[in-house]
Structure formats: C-alpha cells, structure tokens
Design an enzyme around this catalytic site. Structure first.
Site, PDB file in Angstrom:
ATOM      1  N   LYS A  32       0.795  -1.235   0.000  1.00 28.59           N
ATOM      2  CA  LYS A  32       0.000   0.000   0.000  1.00 28.59           C
ATOM      3  C   LYS A  32       0.830   1.289   0.000  1.00 28.59           C
ATOM      4  CE  LYS A  32      -2.081  -1.738   3.630  1.00 28.59           C
ATOM      5  NZ  LYS A  32      -2.958  -2.003   4.789  1.00 28.59           N
ATOM      6  N   ASP A  40      -5.519  -6.035  10.692  1.00 31.65           N
ATOM      7  CA  ASP A  40      -6.836  -5.371  10.728  1.00 31.65           C
ATOM      8  C   ASP A  40      -7.992  -6.316  10.379  1.00 31.65           C
ATOM      9  OD1 ASP A  40      -5.961  -5.452   8.094  1.00 31.65           O
ATOM     10  OD2 ASP A  40      -6.593  -3.421   7.595  1.00 31.65           O
TER      11      ASP A  40
HETATM   12 MG    MG Z   1      -7.772   0.465   8.012  1.00 33.08          MG
END
Ligand code: MG
Ligand code: ADP
Length: 490
Positions: free
Chosen positions: A194, A229
């Site tokens: 990312k 996450d």
């Molecule tokens: Mg997040």
C-alpha cells in the site's frame, strides 16, 4: 456611443458563444464513437467475469488456502497464524487501548469494556494522517511519530477511567501489513504494501520497534496483542454477532481473515488450542491466478508500482488502485480518439491523479446531464467542456473497473465460505456472517451493492439468505482492544 459599445460587446460575446458551441460540436463530431465503443468493448471483454469464471476463481482461492495452510511458502497465500484462538465472549472488562496502523491514517482508540451487561461503556479516539515522507523514510521516525500521538492521547485519560495504581496500560496493536507472527504479541514484518516502503524495517519485530518508541516518549504502556486489521475486524464483528466467521478489509488495500479449525492447519506444530480454532490471516491481496482478468492497464500499473509482481489481487480490488486503472484506460482511449479534445489533457498523464473517492463521485452521478462528472473532470484532470457522450463514457469506464473489483472480492469471500464448508446447508438455521470494513466498502455504494449481489449469485437460491454481509464500522480497533482484553495479565 456608449450604447454602441454595449451592442458591440454583446455581439462579440454571442459570436464567441456560437463559435465555442460549434467547436465543441465539431470536436465531438470528430470523435468516431463507433471506434471508441469497439475499443472499449475489447477492454470490457478482458474484464468480464461471468458466474462460472468467478466460481473457478473461488475454487482456485480455496486450493491456495489449502496449500498455504500445509506449509510456509506453499502458496502465494501466506495464510498467517494469528495466535488468536480465543474469540470474544462479551465478558471482557476494563480499560484498553488500540492502535491501528495500516494506511493513509492511523487511529488510536481507548475503550472501556463493561462485560456482558455494560458492553462498550465508553470509547474515544484520535485520528492522525501519516505524512507521506514517513511512509518511505526511516523506521524510527515513523514509530516515534506514532508513539508521540499515542502519548498525547493517553495524557487525556479521564479521572473516572484511570487505571488503578501499579497497573500498566495495555494496547492491542493493529498493524495491517504482512507479519510473521511469533506469538500473540510479537511478529516480524515480511514486506510493506500500500505505498509504504521502509527497507530497514523488514525482518524487524514491529512490537519491539513500537515499544522502544513508547519508551523514548516515556509512555508506560504494554503491547499485549499484535493483530492484523482483518483479524481485528473479525473479532470486533464477533463481539456483536456470534455467527461472524470472517473479517474482510476493502479500504486502501484488501485482505481477509477467517476462523479455521486448528486441526486442519498442518503447518502448525504447537499444541492444539483448547477452542480447537485459530484465526488465519490469509493475506489474500497476494492471490494470483491465470484466471484473473488482467489487462494491459493492470500490467503497466503493476510494473511501475513499488512492489511489481506482488499483491496482484489487491491491485485489482482495492481503493488505492481503482482510480488509477480508470485513469490508464481513459488515457489510452484519449491517445487514440479525441474524446477530451485534440490534445491529450496533460494531467491525465499523471499517475494516481484520479483517486478512488473521486472516481466514486463520478460513478454515482445520477443527474441527467452528469454535472458532477463534468465538475470532477475539470477539477481533477483540468478537462473543460466535455460533451454528454464523453461524460457517459467516463462513467462506463468507472463502472467496468468498480464492478470487476466487487465481483472479484465476492469470489474471494465465496472461496472462504467453501473452505469452511458453509456453501451447503447442514443445519437449516445456520447463519454465516462476514464482517467487512474499509473506506471503499463503506463509501462506494455501487461497489458494495455489486459485491453483495454477486455473492448471492454465487451462493445460489438455496444458500443466498444464509450468508450475510455486515459493515463492521471500525471493528478492527475495538477488535484489537478486545484481543488485548481477553489475553490481559492484569
Ligand atoms: Mg484500516
Ligand atoms: P485504510 O485502508 O487506509 O486503513 P480506510 O479503511 O478508511 O483506510 O480506507 C480508505 C480508503 O478507502 C481510501 O484510500 C480510498 O481508497 C477508499 N475510499 C475512501 N472514501 C471513499 C469514497 N468516498 N469512495 C470510494 N472509495 C473511498
């Protein structure tokens, strides 16, 4: 005399208007729409995902899941052990912190848990955006920045929630990058994704790095759990609904975690947990298969990315990339046909100038003259005076890219459902809930509706009502705090 000047000005303005209209007409007349449509149809056919193909992709995902569970390095899917083998019961009590790092922003969270009756009694958070230079700078600078914010936030603890003397604050650390977990509270970074790229951090224990930074701040806090996450989202979702079996992130990046029977994890040589279950972080962003509908635009974007050849599924599915794929398609068409005028708009050549939230705004424009599309094209790409036909075409490109992503995400979820045997009915009352979080899922309505519809299409008539998608709003933060709570030594 004055009146004549006014007449002249009005006439000149009127003539200018007529000329402008004629130029726009001529430009759009100059566009061979038949040819544009032909070119677009070819791109669309490469992106096509009929039901059968999606089912094959789901089966390929399932096969890779087996391989990744059998041995480390056995698959593109890392299928990482989370060491989370106790899911929340609702009895969790006390004050806990969570830190969520994994994208453009990071969040710190304080939760007061009150057991079955009280549930989440109180919750408070702080969100900080990460300066881009820290994403590609020095490891220590990034962790110092985070620890400083955490320390500021901890200083705001209210009197009523203060921990008793002698008790250390505990933190669940949500770190959304691939980590080789060594225990529940330690793990080494495998690679960045990312847009993050801090070479020296790879191979380091991220909990140790955070702990050192907290010590430098003089902050008395202990990291009790390190979680992805997806794992946090799953656990946060399970706290609200005991049928939650998987957590999926569709935000800047994309990934999924699910509850696996520990006895089927053949690469796990430790004692079987008492629950018989273990949460697995799939790292599905790295899924790759010849079945995936990859176009020249995806290949070029991947080639120029920070991680070429990696995270191929993520690059097709997640928010960081969708707008960029749309830009690349529009650029190619604009280079062949004058859809935006005789010259290719210079801004259209800038990578990542069109972000997914802007693409979403364009895609959701339901006004008859597509006013928002026109405004966004002007604001973002500096393209003025588009014809309605051109604006419609831009919407069609967004539609193709967004729906390809949503259908692929649905296929991934269907792969998990197959893996845990919930694609057929064993018990008529059985429900399977998938908790999803992330800005893409939350805000891009056409995307999330398409995802839901596609999942039903894959499940078929008999099963489509037994599997439910829920939006777990910020479940990952609360989830990390819950994992810290259920593993607390206080
Ligand atoms: Mg997040
Ligand atoms: P992260 O993934 O960085 O932890 P989020 O889950 O909040 O953070 O997701 C943010 C991402 O969601 C953005 O990078 C963007 O790609 C996407 N996003 C945010 N808002 C929108 C929107 N309105 N429409 C479409 N996508 C959005």
């Amino acid at each position: 005399m004055e009146r004549r000047a006014v007449y002249t000005a009005v006439t000149v303005a009127a003539v200018a208007c007529v000329v402008a209209v004629l130029i726009i007409r001529k430009r759009s007349k100059g566009i061979k729409w038949g040819k544009v449509k032909e070119m677009f149809a070819e791109i669309q056919s490469k992106c096509a995902l009929p039901t059968e193909k999606l089912k094959q992709i789901a089966s390929a995902m399932e096969t890779e899941m087996h391989a990744g569970l059998a041995s480390d390095g056995g698959s593109k899917l890392k299928m990482l052990l989370s060491y989370v083998d106790k899911l929340p019961t609702g009895d969790e009590k006390g004050l806990f912190y969570a830190l969520d790092l994994g994208g453009t922003n990071f969040r710190v969270l304080r939760v007061q848990l009150g057991g079955k009756k009280g549930r989440v009694v109180d919750q408070d958070h702080l969100e900080v955006s990460i300066p881009p230079h820290l994403m590609i700078g020095a490891c220590q600078d990034l962790f110092d920045f985070i620890a400083e914010a955490l320390s500021r936030f901890a200083a705001l603890e209210s009197e009523e929630h203060k921990l008793p003397e002698g008790k250390q604050r505990e933190l669940g650390f949500t770190f959304s990058f691939p980590v080789k977990q060594l225990s529940l509270s330690s793990g080494t970074l495998i690679k960045w994704t990312k847009g993050f790229s801090i070479e020296e951090a790879i191979g380091k224990d991220v909990v140790a790095e955070l702990t050192k930074a907290m010590e430098r701040q003089g902050l008395d806090m202990k990291v009790t759990a390190l979680v992805n996450d997806t794992v946090g989202t799953l656990v946060g979702g399970r706290y609200d609904d005991s049928d939650v079996m998987a957590g999926v992130i569709l935000g800047t990046g994309s990934n999924a975690a699910y509850v696996e029977r520990a006895s089927t994890i053949s690469k796990w040589h430790g004692d079987l947990p008492q629950s018989g279950e273990m949460v697995i972080n799939m790292e599905w962003g790295n899924f790759k298969s010849p079945l995936l509908p990859i176009t020249e635009f995806d290949e070029a974007m991947d080639f120029e990315s920070l991680n070429p050849g990696e995270q191929i599924f993520e690059k097709l599915v997640s928010g960081m990339y969708l707008g960029e794929v749309v830009r690349r398609v529009l650029l190619k068409v604009a280079q062949e046909y004058p859809i935006f005028g005789d010259i290719v708009p210079p801004k259209l050549e800038t990578p990542f100038i069109l972000r997914t939230p802007q693409m979403s705004k364009i895609h959701h424009d339901s006004s008859p003259d597509l006013k928002d599309v026109g405004t966004k094209l002007k604001e973002v790409l500096g393209i003025h005076n588009t014809s309605l036909k051109t604006r419609k075409f831009v919407v069609d490109v967004c539609d193709m890219v967004a729906k390809r992503a949503a259908r692929l995400a649905a296929a991934g979820i269907y792969g998990i459902i197959k893996k845990i045997g919930r694609d057929t009915k064993s018990d008529p009352k059985q429900r399977t809930v998938i908790a999803i979080d992330g800005g893409l899922f939350e805000h891009y309505t056409i995307f999330s509706k398409c995802l839901d519809d596609t999942l039903k299409e894959l499940l078929g008539e008999e099963m489509k009502n037994s599997v439910v998608i829920t939006h777990s709003n910020d479940g990952s933060g609360v989830g990390a705090a819950l994992i810290a709570a259920s593993h607390s030594d206080n």
